[in-house]
Design a protein around this motif. Structure first.
Motif, short mmCIF file in Angstrom:
data_model
loop_
_atom_site.label_atom_id
_atom_site.label_comp_id
_atom_site.label_asym_id
_atom_site.label_seq_id
_atom_site.Cartn_x
_atom_site.Cartn_y
_atom_site.Cartn_z
N PRO A 1 0.83 -1.21 0.00
CA PRO A 1 0.00 0.00 0.00
C PRO A 1 0.87 1.26 0.00
O PRO A 1 1.82 1.36 0.78
CB PRO A 1 -0.79 -0.11 1.30
N THR A 2 0.54 2.19 -0.89
CA THR A 2 1.40 3.35 -1.11
C THR A 2 0.54 4.59 -1.33
O THR A 2 -0.43 4.55 -2.08
CB THR A 2 2.28 3.12 -2.37
N ILE A 3 0.92 5.67 -0.68
CA ILE A 3 0.29 6.95 -0.96
C ILE A 3 1.27 7.79 -1.76
O ILE A 3 2.41 7.99 -1.33
CB ILE A 3 -0.09 7.67 0.35
N VAL A 4 0.83 8.26 -2.90
CA VAL A 4 1.66 9.16 -3.71
C VAL A 4 1.05 10.56 -3.62
O VAL A 4 -0.11 10.76 -3.97
CB VAL A 4 1.73 8.71 -5.19
N ASN A 5 1.83 11.49 -3.10
CA ASN A 5 1.37 12.88 -2.99
C ASN A 5 2.38 13.83 -3.62
O ASN A 5 3.58 13.56 -3.62
CB ASN A 5 1.20 13.29 -1.52
N ASN A 6 1.87 14.93 -4.10
CA ASN A 6 2.71 15.98 -4.69
C ASN A 6 3.45 16.76 -3.58
O ASN A 6 3.01 16.80 -2.43
CB ASN A 6 1.79 16.91 -5.50
N VAL A 7 4.55 17.36 -3.95
CA VAL A 7 5.38 18.15 -3.01
C VAL A 7 4.55 19.22 -2.29
O VAL A 7 4.53 19.30 -1.05
CB VAL A 7 6.53 18.86 -3.78
N GLU A 8 3.87 20.04 -3.08
CA GLU A 8 3.14 21.18 -2.51
C GLU A 8 2.03 20.70 -1.57
O GLU A 8 1.79 21.31 -0.51
CB GLU A 8 2.54 22.02 -3.65
N THR A 9 1.36 19.61 -1.95
CA THR A 9 0.29 19.06 -1.12
C THR A 9 0.82 18.77 0.28
O THR A 9 0.20 19.16 1.29
CB THR A 9 -0.24 17.74 -1.74
N ILE A 10 1.95 18.10 0.35
CA ILE A 10 2.49 17.69 1.64
C ILE A 10 3.05 18.89 2.41
O ILE A 10 3.02 18.93 3.64
CB ILE A 10 3.55 16.58 1.45
N CYS A 11 3.52 19.91 1.68
CA CYS A 11 4.00 21.12 2.35
C CYS A 11 2.87 21.85 3.08
O CYS A 11 3.12 22.65 3.99
CB CYS A 11 4.67 22.06 1.35
N CYS A 12 1.63 21.61 2.69
CA CYS A 12 0.49 22.23 3.38
C CYS A 12 0.23 21.60 4.75
O CYS A 12 -0.37 22.24 5.63
CB CYS A 12 -0.80 22.07 2.54
N VAL A 13 0.63 20.35 4.91
CA VAL A 13 0.22 19.58 6.09
C VAL A 13 0.67 20.20 7.42
O VAL A 13 -0.14 20.30 8.35
CB VAL A 13 0.67 18.10 5.94
N PRO A 14 1.93 20.63 7.56
CA PRO A 14 2.32 21.23 8.86
C PRO A 14 1.43 22.43 9.23
O PRO A 14 1.09 22.60 10.41
CB PRO A 14 3.76 21.68 8.62
N HIS A 15 1.04 23.21 8.23
CA HIS A 15 0.21 24.39 8.52
C HIS A 15 -1.18 23.99 8.97
O HIS A 15 -1.78 24.64 9.82
CB HIS A 15 0.15 25.29 7.28
N ILE A 16 -1.70 22.92 8.39
CA ILE A 16 -3.03 22.43 8.78
C ILE A 16 -2.99 21.97 10.24
O ILE A 16 -3.90 22.26 11.02
CB ILE A 16 -3.48 21.29 7.84
N ILE A 17 -1.92 21.29 10.61
CA ILE A 17 -1.80 20.80 11.99
C ILE A 17 -1.63 21.98 12.95
O ILE A 17 -2.24 22.04 14.02
CB ILE A 17 -0.61 19.82 12.11
N ASN A 18 -0.79 22.92 12.57
CA ASN A 18 -0.51 24.06 13.46
C ASN A 18 -1.70 24.99 13.65
O ASN A 18 -1.95 25.46 14.75
CB ASN A 18 0.65 24.89 12.89
N ARG A 19 -2.42 25.24 12.58
CA ARG A 19 -3.45 26.28 12.65
C ARG A 19 -4.87 25.76 12.47
O ARG A 19 -5.83 26.54 12.54
CB ARG A 19 -3.11 27.38 11.63
N GLY A 20 -4.99 24.48 12.23
CA GLY A 20 -6.30 23.86 12.24
C GLY A 20 -6.97 23.77 10.88
O GLY A 20 -6.74 24.60 9.99
N ALA A 21 -7.80 22.75 10.76
CA ALA A 21 -8.48 22.47 9.50
C ALA A 21 -9.43 23.60 9.10
O ALA A 21 -9.52 23.96 7.92
CB ALA A 21 -9.25 21.16 9.60
N ALA A 22 -10.11 24.17 10.09
CA ALA A 22 -11.10 25.20 9.77
C ALA A 22 -10.42 26.43 9.17
O ALA A 22 -10.90 27.02 8.19
CB ALA A 22 -11.88 25.58 11.02
N TRP A 23 -9.30 26.80 9.76
CA TRP A 23 -8.54 27.94 9.24
C TRP A 23 -8.10 27.68 7.80
O TRP A 23 -8.28 28.52 6.92
CB TRP A 23 -7.30 28.17 10.13
N PHE A 24 -7.56 26.48 7.55
CA PHE A 24 -7.05 26.14 6.22
C PHE A 24 -8.18 26.13 5.20
O PHE A 24 -8.07 26.70 4.11
CB PHE A 24 -6.33 24.79 6.24
N ALA A 25 -9.29 25.48 5.58
CA ALA A 25 -10.43 25.39 4.68
C ALA A 25 -10.93 26.80 4.32
O ALA A 25 -11.31 27.06 3.18
CB ALA A 25 -11.55 24.57 5.31
N GLY A 26 -10.88 27.69 5.31
CA GLY A 26 -11.38 29.05 5.11
C GLY A 26 -10.54 29.88 4.16
O GLY A 26 -10.99 30.91 3.64
#
Lengths: 160, 406
Positions: free
Chosen positions: B196-221
């Motif tokens: 089983p393998t997840i293939v993600n783009n560079v930019e997609t994964i670069c978003c992840v720390p910000h989502i964790i730090n500032r929350g899903a609602a902030w990011f979605a907004g």
């Protein structure tokens, strides 16, 4: 290149084993090892393919299939420098055809050829993803951006 | 103008180093993520409306959730840094200027999908980005972020656009030519090395720390209703200041062109490629479109990799199509007959048309061949070629007809 001269050093063989160990199946290291082979032997001849195949326990046919699939493996001797001009859309709009024509005239060779003195191999390649600085080209490891004929002259001049 | 998130450090000196990354808040999301259950991280990413930024726009959290729950063997995280879509250059910026954001994002993503090994597949031509990223990985090992249950292998490609297709990339990573594989099974079920393998783009994964730090609602907004966050638009062609522009996914194409200084050349817009060369072209009157995945899909094109190429009215559309057709002919991997044959022949016909030797029925032949082949191949490459073939000809038919008088 004689067949006998195709062998990695002891240190390089250790590096091959290290690379092979990074992947769940050692075959994963084939592309990196082919890069190493090209850096070492200059290009990937049929003899180099056979040698690399022997390091992986793969058939030479498999390695040949891989080598011929990718654009960055050279199957003939190349110049000391490779000048690869992007001719995709953004570079085309910014004058890549002019840059290519200028290089062909200056070097006296066509795309895919190497100068008689073995100094430069000229290529036209697909998008190198530096469209913000079009027209651009890759010179060996380097991206050269925002090209003009004058700038190209200076770059080519400096290649020995 | 949106708050800069992914590109916030681009102007900072030595932004690629661990020291600067830490000074600007780097690796604080990781500390938080380590205190959370994998399911909680996955849930946060799902709620953020993050969608894949490499081309397909698939919801990232949903993709992660496809990893079989009862799987006992290894799971791999593969980062697609095989940037190659004509008109796109944003991952090069991220690899060179913020490599630790990718590393931190990978460690967090790996925790969510329970992976102990990640691969970063960097296109072979990207020598400097590869060096930068490799140096950053070394720093992350020395600092103890890596090697504590998650390892990263940096892998160099060897020149092949098709390896940006996720199953082609997997074939290449396995030491084979980069032929795409039939789906299903999807990589999340059976991917790299049969696991089983997840293939993600560079930019997609670069978003992840910000989502964790500032929350899903902030990011979605930050984005549109169905796509969270900002995105890095690569803008090139006939604009005054080409470059990477980080903007909300809810920006319109008209606004984006203005951000890049407006149309250069004649100053009069003719057409825009909105999402890399595979995205069907938009005519000048179609640019009041929202640049998120759904907005562009509804406009009959696609957000793709967010590579925006602007044409002023001096650009010859037939010539542009010839250049694009040459690219698809060169990069077709040759596995599926409709793609291998059509890309080659259509390029030849486009070339003939540009030379003024087009025949009256050439345009209908190209359209017929393009439409028959769409959807018949193993991967999306040929559909990506069909987009420009059809849209350039249908939207600018008169320009082609003027060259097809025989």
């Amino acid at each position: 290149m004689s067949v006998q001269s195709i062998a990695f050093s002891t240190g390089q063989l250790a590096e091959v084993r290290r690379l092979q160990g990074l992947y769940p199946d050692k075959r994963g290291a084939l592309l990196p090892v082919l890069h190493m082979a090209q850096d070492t032997f200059g290009y990937v001849s049929l003899e180099v393919e056979e040698y690399v195949a022997s390091l992986f326990g793969l058939s030479p046919a498999h390695v040949h299939e891989v080598v011929t699939f990718y654009t960055l493996y050279f199957r003939q001797p190349r110049g000391r420098h490779v000048v690869a001009v992007c001719h995709n859309l953004s570079c085309h709009l910014a004058g890549a055809p002019l840059i290519l024509a200028h290089l062909k005239e200056r070097l006296g060779i066509d795309v895919g050829e190497t100068t008689d003195d073995g100094r430069i191999t000229l290529q036209a390649v697909e998008c190198l993803c530096a469209c913000e600085a079009a027209p651009m080209m890759q010179v060996d490891d380097r991206y050269e951006m925002n090209l003009t004929p004058d700038k190209v002259d200076r770059i080519v001049e400096a290649l020995r | 103008m949106s708050e800069k998130i992914l590109s916030r450090n681009f102007g900072v000196k030595d932004s690629h180093t661990l020291k600067v990354y830490r000074e600007t808040g780097g690796y604080t999301a990781l500390a938080q993520a380590l205190g959370r259950e994998p399911a909680a991280i996955l849930d946060e990413v799902k709620k953020s409306n993050l969608r894949g930024l490499g081309g397909a726009g698939f919801p990232t959290g949903m993709k992660w959730s496809f990893i079989p729950k009862n799987h006992s063997g290894p799971v791999y995280l593969v980062i697609n840094a095989d940037e190659g879509e004509p008109g796109t250059f944003k991952d090069r910026y991220l690899l060179e200027r913020d490599p630790h954001a990718l590393i931190e994002g990978m460690i967090i993503a790996a925790r969510a999908i329970k992976s102990a090994l990640g691969f970063v597949y960097i296109r072979g031509e990207y020598v400097e980005p590869w060096r930068r990223f490799t140096a950053a990985v070394r720093e992350a090992y020395d600092a103890g972020y890596l090697g504590q249950g998650f390892d990263i292998v940096v892998h160099r490609g060897a020149g092949a656009y098709i390896c940006g297709e996720e199953t082609g990339l997997i074939s290449s990573l396995e030491g084979k030519k980069g032929w795409p594989k039939v789906k299903p099974p999807f990589p999340a079920i059976k991917g790299a090395f049969g696991q089983p393998t997840i293939v993600n783009n560079v930019e997609t994964i670069c978003c992840v720390p910000h989502i964790i730090n500032r929350g899903a609602a902030w990011f979605a907004g930050l984005g549109s209703k169905t796509q969270g966050g900002t995105r890095m638009y690569s803008v090139s062609g006939r604009v005054t200041t080409p470059g990477v522009y980080e903007e909300s996914c809810a920006i319109t194409l008209r606004e984006l062109i203005e951000r890049a200084g407006g149309v250069s050349g004649s100053g009069r817009l003719k057409a825009v490629v909105p999402g890399g060369s595979s995205a069907p072209i938009l005519a000048a009157h179609e640019i009041d479109v929202v640049m998120d995945v759904d907005g562009l899909r509804n406009a009959g094109t696609m957000a793709g990799s967010a590579g925006v190429i602007v044409f002023d009215d001096t650009v010859s559309i037939p010539e542009a199509l010839m250049v694009v057709a040459r690219f698809y002919a060169h990069e077709s991997c040759g596995q599926c007959t409709p793609c291998r044959e059509s890309t080659g022949w259509i390029y030849k016909m486009c070339h003939r048309i540009v030379e003024g030797k087009g025949r009256k029925d050439d345009l209908d032949t190209i359209l017929d061949v393009a439409k028959r082949g769409a959807g018949t191949t193993i991967c999306a490459f040929y559909d990506g070629a069909v987009g420009p073939y059809i849209s350039y000809i249908e939207k600018f038919r008169g320009e082609f007809e003027a060259l097809c008088q025989r």
